[in-house]
Design a protein around this motif. Sequence first.
Motif, PDB file in Angstrom:
ATOM      1  N   ALA A 138       0.839  -1.203   0.000  1.00  0.00           N
ATOM      2  CA  ALA A 138       0.000   0.000   0.000  1.00  0.00           C
ATOM      3  C   ALA A 138       0.869   1.246   0.000  1.00  0.00           C
ATOM      4  O   ALA A 138       0.566   2.242  -0.664  1.00  0.00           O
ATOM      5  CB  ALA A 138      -0.915  -0.008   1.219  1.00  0.00           C
ATOM      6  N   ALA A 139       1.968   1.183   0.743  1.00  0.00           N
ATOM      7  CA  ALA A 139       2.864   2.332   0.805  1.00  0.00           C
ATOM      8  C   ALA A 139       3.410   2.652  -0.582  1.00  0.00           C
ATOM      9  O   ALA A 139       3.381   3.806  -1.038  1.00  0.00           O
ATOM     10  CB  ALA A 139       4.003   2.040   1.772  1.00  0.00           C
ATOM     11  N   ALA A 150       2.267   1.620  -3.503  1.00  0.00           N
ATOM     12  CA  ALA A 150       1.194   1.997  -4.423  1.00  0.00           C
ATOM     13  C   ALA A 150       0.776   3.447  -4.175  1.00  0.00           C
ATOM     14  O   ALA A 150       0.610   4.234  -5.107  1.00  0.00           O
ATOM     15  CB  ALA A 150       0.005   1.060  -4.245  1.00  0.00           C
ATOM     16  N   GLY A 151       0.653   3.761  -2.908  1.00  0.00           N
ATOM     17  CA  GLY A 151       0.256   5.124  -2.566  1.00  0.00           C
ATOM     18  C   GLY A 151       1.240   6.136  -3.111  1.00  0.00           C
ATOM     19  O   GLY A 151       0.869   7.199  -3.608  1.00  0.00           O
ATOM     20  N   LEU A 152       2.493   5.750  -3.028  1.00  0.00           N
ATOM     21  CA  LEU A 152       3.529   6.665  -3.503  1.00  0.00           C
ATOM     22  C   LEU A 152       3.374   6.913  -4.990  1.00  0.00           C
ATOM     23  O   LEU A 152       3.462   8.050  -5.463  1.00  0.00           O
ATOM     24  CB  LEU A 152       4.905   6.068  -3.195  1.00  0.00           C
ATOM     25  N   ILE A 179       0.681   6.531  -6.799  1.00  0.00           N
ATOM     26  CA  ILE A 179      -0.550   7.234  -7.144  1.00  0.00           C
ATOM     27  C   ILE A 179      -0.570   8.647  -6.572  1.00  0.00           C
ATOM     28  O   ILE A 179      -0.786   9.630  -7.273  1.00  0.00           O
ATOM     29  CB  ILE A 179      -1.786   6.462  -6.631  1.00  0.00           C
ATOM     30  N   GLY A 180      -0.292   8.730  -5.289  1.00  0.00           N
ATOM     31  CA  GLY A 180      -0.484  10.032  -4.640  1.00  0.00           C
ATOM     32  C   GLY A 180       0.787  10.830  -4.425  1.00  0.00           C
ATOM     33  O   GLY A 180       0.739  11.938  -3.910  1.00  0.00           O
ATOM     34  N   TRP A 193       0.660  11.774  -0.373  1.00  0.00           N
ATOM     35  CA  TRP A 193       0.083  10.574   0.232  1.00  0.00           C
ATOM     36  C   TRP A 193       0.806  10.232   1.537  1.00  0.00           C
ATOM     37  O   TRP A 193       0.181   9.930   2.556  1.00  0.00           O
ATOM     38  CB  TRP A 193       0.158   9.435  -0.781  1.00  0.00           C
ATOM     39  N   ILE A 194       2.118  10.316   1.476  1.00  0.00           N
ATOM     40  CA  ILE A 194       2.883   9.982   2.666  1.00  0.00           C
ATOM     41  C   ILE A 194       2.523  10.920   3.804  1.00  0.00           C
ATOM     42  O   ILE A 194       2.350  10.515   4.943  1.00  0.00           O
ATOM     43  CB  ILE A 194       4.399  10.081   2.385  1.00  0.00           C
ATOM     44  N   VAL A 227      -0.806   9.880   5.276  1.00  0.00           N
ATOM     45  CA  VAL A 227      -0.681   8.682   6.102  1.00  0.00           C
ATOM     46  C   VAL A 227      -0.025   9.031   7.430  1.00  0.00           C
ATOM     47  O   VAL A 227      -0.470   8.602   8.499  1.00  0.00           O
ATOM     48  CB  VAL A 227       0.133   7.601   5.359  1.00  0.00           C
ATOM     49  N   ALA A 260       8.915   5.771   1.672  1.00  0.00           N
ATOM     50  CA  ALA A 260       7.464   5.640   1.783  1.00  0.00           C
ATOM     51  C   ALA A 260       7.117   4.446   2.677  1.00  0.00           C
ATOM     52  O   ALA A 260       6.267   4.523   3.563  1.00  0.00           O
ATOM     53  CB  ALA A 260       6.851   5.469   0.398  1.00  0.00           C
ATOM     54  N   THR A 309       5.270   4.803   6.194  1.00  0.00           N
ATOM     55  CA  THR A 309       3.933   4.207   6.264  1.00  0.00           C
ATOM     56  C   THR A 309       3.877   3.168   7.369  1.00  0.00           C
ATOM     57  O   THR A 309       2.928   3.123   8.148  1.00  0.00           O
ATOM     58  CB  THR A 309       3.561   3.556   4.917  1.00  0.00           C
TER      59      THR A 309
END
Lengths: 531, 335, 148
Positions: free
Chosen positions: B16-17, B19-21, B23-24, B28-29, B32, B252, B256
């Motif tokens: 998720a970390a 992926a979040g990085l 995408i966002g 994102w970090i 979170v 990330a 996370t």
Amino acid sequence: MPQELLRIEAKKPGGNWTDPAVQFRKGVFCYSAAAKNVRALDLPNPRDWQPFDADWKLPPDWKRILLEGMKERLEKYRSFRLFMDICVRCGACADKCHFYVGSGDPKNMPVVRAELMRSVYRRYFTLTGRIFGRLAGGRELTEDIVKEWFYYFYQCTECRRCSVFCPYGIDTAEITMIGRELLNLIGCNTNWVLEPAANCFRTGNHLGIQPHGFKDSLEFAADELEEITGIRVDVPINRKGAEILFVMPSADYFAEPHYYTLLGYMMLFHEIGLDFTFSAFASEGGNFGLFSSHELMKRLNAKVYEEAKRLGVKWILGGECGHMWRVLHQYMDTMNGPADFLEEPVSPITGTKFENARSTRMVHICEFTADLIHSGKLRLDASRNDRWRVTYHDSCNPARSMGLLEEPRYIIRNACHRFFEMPENTIREQTFCCGSGAGLGTDENLEMRLRGGFPRANAVKYVQEKHGVNLLACICAIDKATLPTLLEYWAPGVEVGGVHELLGNALVMRGEKPRTTDLRGEPLSAEVTHA
Amino acid sequence: MQVVYSFGAVGAVMVAAAAGLVIGGSAWIAVVAYAGFAVFLAGFCYRVVQWAAAPVPFRVPTTCGQQTSLPWIKSAALENPSTTSGVLGRMGLEILLFRSLFRNSQAGLHEKRLILSEQKYLWLAALAFHWSMLVILVRHLRLFVEPVPALVVALARIDGFFQLGAPDFYVSDMVLACALAYLLLRRFRDPVVRYISQFSDYFALLALIGIAASGLSMRYVTRVDVVAVKQFALGLAAFHPVRPAALGAMFAVHLTLISVLAAYIPFSKLMHMGGVFLSPTRNLANNNRAKRHVNPWNYPVKTHSYAEWEDDFRAKLKAADIPLEADHATRASAD
Amino acid sequence: MASSNDLVEQWFAQTLESFPDLSARFLAEEKDRFRNPVGHALHTSMAALLQEVLGNMDAGKIAPALDAIVRIRVVQDFTPGEAVGFVFLLRSIVRGSNPPRPAMIEARIDQLALMAFDQYMRCREQIAEIRANEIRRQTRARPALQRK
Ligand code: SF4
Ligand code: SF4
């Protein structure tokens, strides 16, 4: 091959502790409380049942009662809530319980005993448990769990040994106490706890001895003492205006070898001319309420202060008993105090102020006697105990709930010549329980007790072999009732006695006739019986 | 099974970390991190308040030494404290040195061999883990405050004293890694501990290992741009997250995992960090008989009073010549 | 032939299999005789028994060793068969080690098994006896009880 078969049969899988199934095999559990005793104490759900029955006849809403009871106690006891939350399952306590050491049953590891309750707590009282259930370590509360709780909470002697080793001080005894309290709410009690409690509530003592019987016992003891010492001691009962009220466990006046300890107290009080009284109402210091619920403990304990107040004494002296002192030391003042009608205890003989008891105003007989000896008020002839080679067993409660470690040892060292300690990791705060405390000391539970008592007995056997020890001294009525049995099985040849029995043997009384026997009626050797 | 789930959970967080990085980005970090920290703060406070709100009805310290009684008997001031300073000492030993855990330790000669029990390593590993973790946390302060406090600088200097080959090698890093590895191994290897271990136990350890591994790799392998990290961290701390230069997937993952673990603390046994201070068997003085402890919810109970008792047994009391309350006065004057 | 030490270890290990795994390991590995009295008693007594089986079969040495083991197993969660079954484990262990005079040793093991069973019965009887003694002690002071 047959021997291979045998091995496979004998193999007990470790299994998973989350499976609650238990088997009530004769010899390892206590029978249920008779309905009449439950009724006598106005406790819930009196009925006829036994743990080995399939149907325990629980009340229809038992689950609600348990969960509400749990909720209430989580709010009332920080200890309970905290101990439910913070165990990290490090395993440090695992091998510290005598029942685990003696039985090898993993559910007797303190951490698992606590998890039996904790898993239910998590399921119903934590967010993660409510959402994730088993994954978050939760267990659904079922009737099987009730049975499991009953089995394992009555396999804990509330000795607090595990608590000594836990990095957070998690005291499984505290959890067991709450566990039993909850079971109590749905009528799952044992007779060995509730019958004495019911007796005590009515007559004042566990065996249900009535006042005239109480008096007879003490008179009888005085007669015996007269034979041994030639001195007639007084037996004041319910005497108003005495300076001190003396409270002891009732076993001291009806069971053996407790009885010799009683003789010791009576000799001591006579010799120092103590202005005291026994009470036929507060004729029990022990408190089986402790093994059932906080409320019952308070109900049974109330008579001590009530009687002290009625008789107008200045302070209270307490005899040799373990769980009695747990209650007196850690609960009585809070529950039934303040004792503002009493005075701060001062020894009338030595003038010593018992500062450590200035609020509760109750002094342990070992503190009292140690002070007398230290002040040189007693003449002791230790050679009268020469037939004994003595070791001392620290009872769990005085050791881990008070820290009464040196006083009894000081008395023993002065009252006899040959004293040998057991190995260090089996005494003092690390003492091993007798395996029969907290209401487990009944004969139907004997095999479980023999298991749980093995670590203690093993250390006794060691000093027996190494130093020829033949007497185990202790200051606990439950020990005196159950250790003789334990030692008969594991270390035959070692007897059990009280600290004040040794003191009584050694005490040189003014005007006594030459002693020919000790308090047990055993002859003293010739060179010892000088006048 | 519990282990598998825990591995899965920690893996999922890592994925998720990353992926979040993708995408966002680093926004994102930041989200979170804030979320994790907020949950931690709120949750931790909630739990502590919940504990604190529960009264301590009885004073039930576990005594591990001689009580304070007669003046000529030496009492164990730390093992069985009867004063506040004694309690502070006991708690200090417990919290700083894990006194009780140490009791498990034993070193002895058995059959002429020196045996250190397994339990001794538990104490050592637990102590090593907690202390190195503290040192590392304090060291991380230099990322969040400017100027860096002298204390933090000094600590980092001591910690980095052994320049073992690598520049700026910190002893605490190694200690932490070893201790964590041991603790995990112990959960796998020791059948007793394996028997009692649950998801939560593995999850916490694995998450910590993930955090340590990602942190170490940033430090020693991928050589993360510390200036950029600091810029980002200062921004976070000032509630002004800046959009930094790319910090990489490792960063990330690291942040996370920390955030998730922080958020997990209030829901788990990791609360022991707060709970240890509140344990009634440790933080109370054994002065029960000297000072009355008050139970706020003490309530009256049904007892069997003396008067009732005397009524029940009056005839027998009389026959046995035991003084009665009712005619006590007459007796006294007759005497 | 394997050393008698190895045989003891094998015998001990197989006997411990009657306990749950985790407890077996505790019983085997905790060396302090006071922390682990069961493991210690089993181990030392088994060593003594094996010595006698392979040696002189001295009854004076067998009795206490056998007693120490059986006494413990009687009160643990075992059926009578399980409690004394540990003796039979010795058969295959010894056989596997190719001892001299195997027939004699097997006969001795059988004898040991019978003795173990006798001991088991004696312990059971003793438990009944000590139970009765305990009840007797709990009622010493007759006056108190007579006037109930
Ligand atoms: S020692 Fe304490 S924290 Fe560790 S497992 Fe036992 S109860 Fe839990
Ligand atoms: S209090 Fe004693 S009996 Fe109960 S779990 Fe702890 S060590 Fe065992």
